[in-house]
Design a protein around this motif. Structure first.
Motif, PDB file in Angstrom:
ATOM      1  N   SER A 127      45.997  45.000  48.083  1.00  0.00           N
ATOM      2  CA  SER A 127      46.193  43.828  48.925  1.00  0.00           C
ATOM      3  C   SER A 127      45.334  42.678  48.406  1.00  0.00           C
ATOM      4  O   SER A 127      44.439  42.865  47.588  1.00  0.00           O
ATOM      5  CB  SER A 127      45.825  44.154  50.374  1.00  0.00           C
ATOM      6  OG  SER A 127      44.546  44.712  50.411  1.00  0.00           O
ATOM      7  N   SER A 128      45.597  41.499  48.926  1.00  0.00           N
ATOM      8  CA  SER A 128      44.898  40.300  48.458  1.00  0.00           C
ATOM      9  C   SER A 128      43.394  40.427  48.676  1.00  0.00           C
ATOM     10  O   SER A 128      42.950  40.842  49.737  1.00  0.00           O
ATOM     11  CB  SER A 128      45.449  39.082  49.204  1.00  0.00           C
ATOM     12  OG  SER A 128      44.788  37.928  48.769  1.00  0.00           O
ATOM     13  N   HIS A 147      50.745  42.730  44.095  1.00  0.00           N
ATOM     14  CA  HIS A 147      50.571  43.225  45.453  1.00  0.00           C
ATOM     15  C   HIS A 147      51.925  43.592  46.051  1.00  0.00           C
ATOM     16  O   HIS A 147      52.050  43.823  47.249  1.00  0.00           O
ATOM     17  CB  HIS A 147      49.804  42.231  46.329  1.00  0.00           C
ATOM     18  CG  HIS A 147      50.467  40.890  46.425  1.00  0.00           C
ATOM     19  ND1 HIS A 147      49.884  39.751  45.945  1.00  0.00           N
ATOM     20  CD2 HIS A 147      51.654  40.523  46.917  1.00  0.00           C
ATOM     21  CE1 HIS A 147      50.685  38.729  46.142  1.00  0.00           C
ATOM     22  NE2 HIS A 147      51.771  39.163  46.734  1.00  0.00           N
ATOM     23  N   LEU A 187      47.775  51.112  51.744  1.00  0.00           N
ATOM     24  CA  LEU A 187      47.587  49.667  51.911  1.00  0.00           C
ATOM     25  C   LEU A 187      47.423  49.269  53.371  1.00  0.00           C
ATOM     26  O   LEU A 187      46.719  48.308  53.683  1.00  0.00           O
ATOM     27  CB  LEU A 187      48.771  48.901  51.297  1.00  0.00           C
ATOM     28  CG  LEU A 187      48.885  48.977  49.773  1.00  0.00           C
ATOM     29  CD1 LEU A 187      50.023  48.111  49.285  1.00  0.00           C
ATOM     30  CD2 LEU A 187      47.584  48.546  49.105  1.00  0.00           C
ATOM     31  N   SER A 188      48.083  50.006  54.264  1.00  0.00           N
ATOM     32  CA  SER A 188      47.988  49.613  55.668  1.00  0.00           C
ATOM     33  C   SER A 188      46.816  50.292  56.370  1.00  0.00           C
ATOM     34  O   SER A 188      46.544  50.003  57.537  1.00  0.00           O
ATOM     35  CB  SER A 188      49.302  49.929  56.387  1.00  0.00           C
ATOM     36  OG  SER A 188      49.598  51.308  56.245  1.00  0.00           O
TER      37      SER A 188
END
Ligand SMILES: Nc1ncnc2c1ncn2[C@@H]1O[C@H](COP(=O)(O)OP(=O)(O)OP(=O)(O)O)[C@@H](O)[C@H]1O
Ligand SMILES: [Mg+2]
Lengths: 287, 245
Positions: B36-37, B188, B243-244
């Protein structure tokens, strides 16, 4: 990539662009609006001359203080053809043009390399910066008496004054151009194997060019101001001298001719630099 | 010889951008790094490029410590970063020009690449006369012309619209089949990461760490249809969970 040029504020250019892009009535197409806008400028100028003529015809002010546009035009023709105070108008224009050309080109030739070196070599920056910081806040005109005492009223003091006024502008513009090089451009060159000196020559220098030209446009205005001021105070020819000499003789029409010439010439020089800029930096504002 | 990232950390002041990352990248592999960013992807890539240096740990290339950028590890950045004072052709030749004189440049190779990226006829255009996608292709060609051992790509398609993006992904896949360089590709976008990679690395954020490192069990040549295959979807689910988290 927008980097360096994006944050340059050029009021004059943006004013023009704003004017051309501004569409008051959505029904009017941009090109039609441009015609209207050009016509407006022309009409306003015409109206100004007209009002000026009427005011002077009505003798609201003494005629000697406010000659009419027609009288100014006649004065223009007279000094163009027969001269004034022993010089022809073209002669005065020529003298002023030569002075400013030498002074301004000299300022660029000195200022750009000095600015580049100051931006690149800390040591040189430390040597020159104190002088720059000292000279900058002093209005160049304050140096005129000193220059007259030292160098008389010949060509040298006038050119020196132009240099003193213009070089700081060029140096500072050049330095900020170098500093404004977008980091991405530097990283790209580094990863493609460019050496330090190659990066300077092939990336930093062209990146600084737009700001150098902006500095030159500001600089030519400063140079012109310096020159005219020097000619007003200490000269025996040139447009500044013409204005001063005619003023002392209460030849207001000639004074006005001189002022208009100074304005036209100053504008022409700025246009010339813009032309060179468009040729040398065609990517300005697009990169 | 591989790229060896050995217990590397990178701190910016007190902030840990990368924390204890170890990763080996074999020659000729296509590795994607997904995260992610702000999780430190660019920081990691810039360290491989030699533009940044680890606070702790070692980063080796061919058994030698990375101390500076070099034309053997060319980077394609998120923005094209073309030079507006150069034509498209001269932009592509920029790296070659830095190594040799203008005469010694292999212009044939430059023109071949222009052909490959589909910009024949645009040789003399300036960058600002090209679309974003065209500019990014030029940036890729500028990197490829160096015939680098390692191609480092930092979200090169991030700024493109979906359509162009798909086109560029296919272009890169076809190209890689020909050149077989080592590619480290940052993104991403989960689909992009899986579609392109031999090996997928998923990073977690704050501090940046490797959360998953796995092979992508899909055939080559790759195509977008494969994004509906069960193996693709299983990997996607796994990456999404990380990612989450
Ligand atoms: N020069 C720096 N100084 C201080 N902090 C930095 C610096 N560079 C990066 N960081 C921080 O390190 C973290 C990782 O940055 P990085 O650019 O590697 O993220 P990224 O994964 O590439 O993100 P994105 O996908 O948005 O590009 C960020 O939180 C950022 O704020
Ligand atoms: Mg990034």
């Amino acid at each position: 990539m927008a980097g360096s040029s994006a944050n340059e504020v050029n009021t004059e250019i943006s004013a023009i662009q704003a004017d051309e892009n501004f569409i008051a009535d959505p029904a009017i197409t941009p090109s039609a609006w441009r015609h209207v806008s050009r016509l407006t400028t022309f009409l306003v100028m015409l109206a100004t001359l007209f009002v000026w003529q009427i005011v002077s015809d009505l003798h609201v002010f003494p005629p000697i203080a406010l000659p009419s546009p027609i009288q100014v035009w006649r004065a223009f023709l007279r000094i163009l053809l027969t001269g004034y105070g022993g010089h022809s108008l073209l002669g005065d224009i020529w003298v002023s043009s030569v002075r400013i050309s030498i002074g301004f080109v000299g300022a660029v030739i000195i200022g750009v390399p000095v600015g580049l070196m100051m931006a690149r070599i800390k040591f040189i920056f430390r040597i020159i910066d104190p002088f720059l910081q000292f000279v900058r806040p002093v209005p160049p005109l304050a140096y005129i008496p000193l220059l007259v005492v030292w160098f008389g009223i010949g060509e040298l003091p006038k050119i020196l004054l132009i240099l003193i006024g213009t070089i700081p502008v060029i140096i500072i513009g050049t330095m900020s151009g170098v500093k404004a090089t977008p980091p991405l451009r530097l990283s790209v060159a580094k990863t493609l194997g460019a050496s330090e000196s190659q990066i300077f020559r092939h990336v930093i220098l062209p990146s600084a060019l737009p700001e150098i030209f902006t500095a030159m446009r500001v600089g030519i205005g400063v140079a012109w101001t310096c020159l005219v001021a020097a000619e007003l105070i200490a000269a025996s020819e040139g447009l500044g001298w013409l204005v001063q000499f005619a003023g002392q003789a209460l030849q207001v029409a000639i004074v006005i001719v001189g002022i208009i010439m100074i304005g036209i010439l100053g504008y022409a020089m700025e246009l010339l630099i813009r032309l060179v800029e468009r040729w040398a930096v065609p990517w300005h504002g697009k990169g | 010889m591989p790229i060896a990232i050995d217990h590397v950390s990178k701190h910016f002041g007190a902030f840990k951008a990368i924390d204890d990352v170890s990763l080996t990248i074999d020659d000729g592999t296509f590795v994607t790094i997904l995260g992610s960013s702000g999780c430190g992807k660019s920081t990691l890539l810039n360290m491989i490029a030699g533009l940044l240096f680890p606070t702790r740990g070692r980063l080796m290339l061919d058994g030698r410590k990375v101390t500076e950028p070099g034309p053997d590890r060319v980077v394609v950045f998120q923005q094209p970063g073309l030079y507006p004072w150069l034509s498209l052709r001269d932009n592509i030749a920029f790296g070659l020009r830095m190594q040799s004189s203008a005469k010694a440049i292999n212009w044939q190779r430059v023109d071949e690449l222009i052909e490959i990226i589909g910009l024949r006829g645009f040789e003399q255009h300036r960058p600002y006369e090209l679309s974003g996608g065209m500019q990014q292709r030029v940036a890729i060609a500028r990197a490829l012309v160096m015939a680098p051992r390692v191609l480092l790509m930092d979200e090169p398609f991030g700024a493109l619209d979906a359509q162009t993006r798909h086109m560029m992904q296919q272009f890169l896949l076809d190209l890689w089949d020909r050149i077989k360089a080592t590619i480290v590709f940052i993104t991403h976008d989960i689909d992009e990461a899986i579609l392109l990679a031999d090996r997928l690395v998923v990073m977690s954020a704050r501090p940046g760490r490797i959360a998953l490192e796995t092979n992508v069990p899909l055939e080559r040549p790759r195509h977008w249809d494969m994004s509906l295959e069960p193996a693709f979807l299983a990997l996607k689910r796994q990456a999404m969970d990380i990612l989450s988290a």
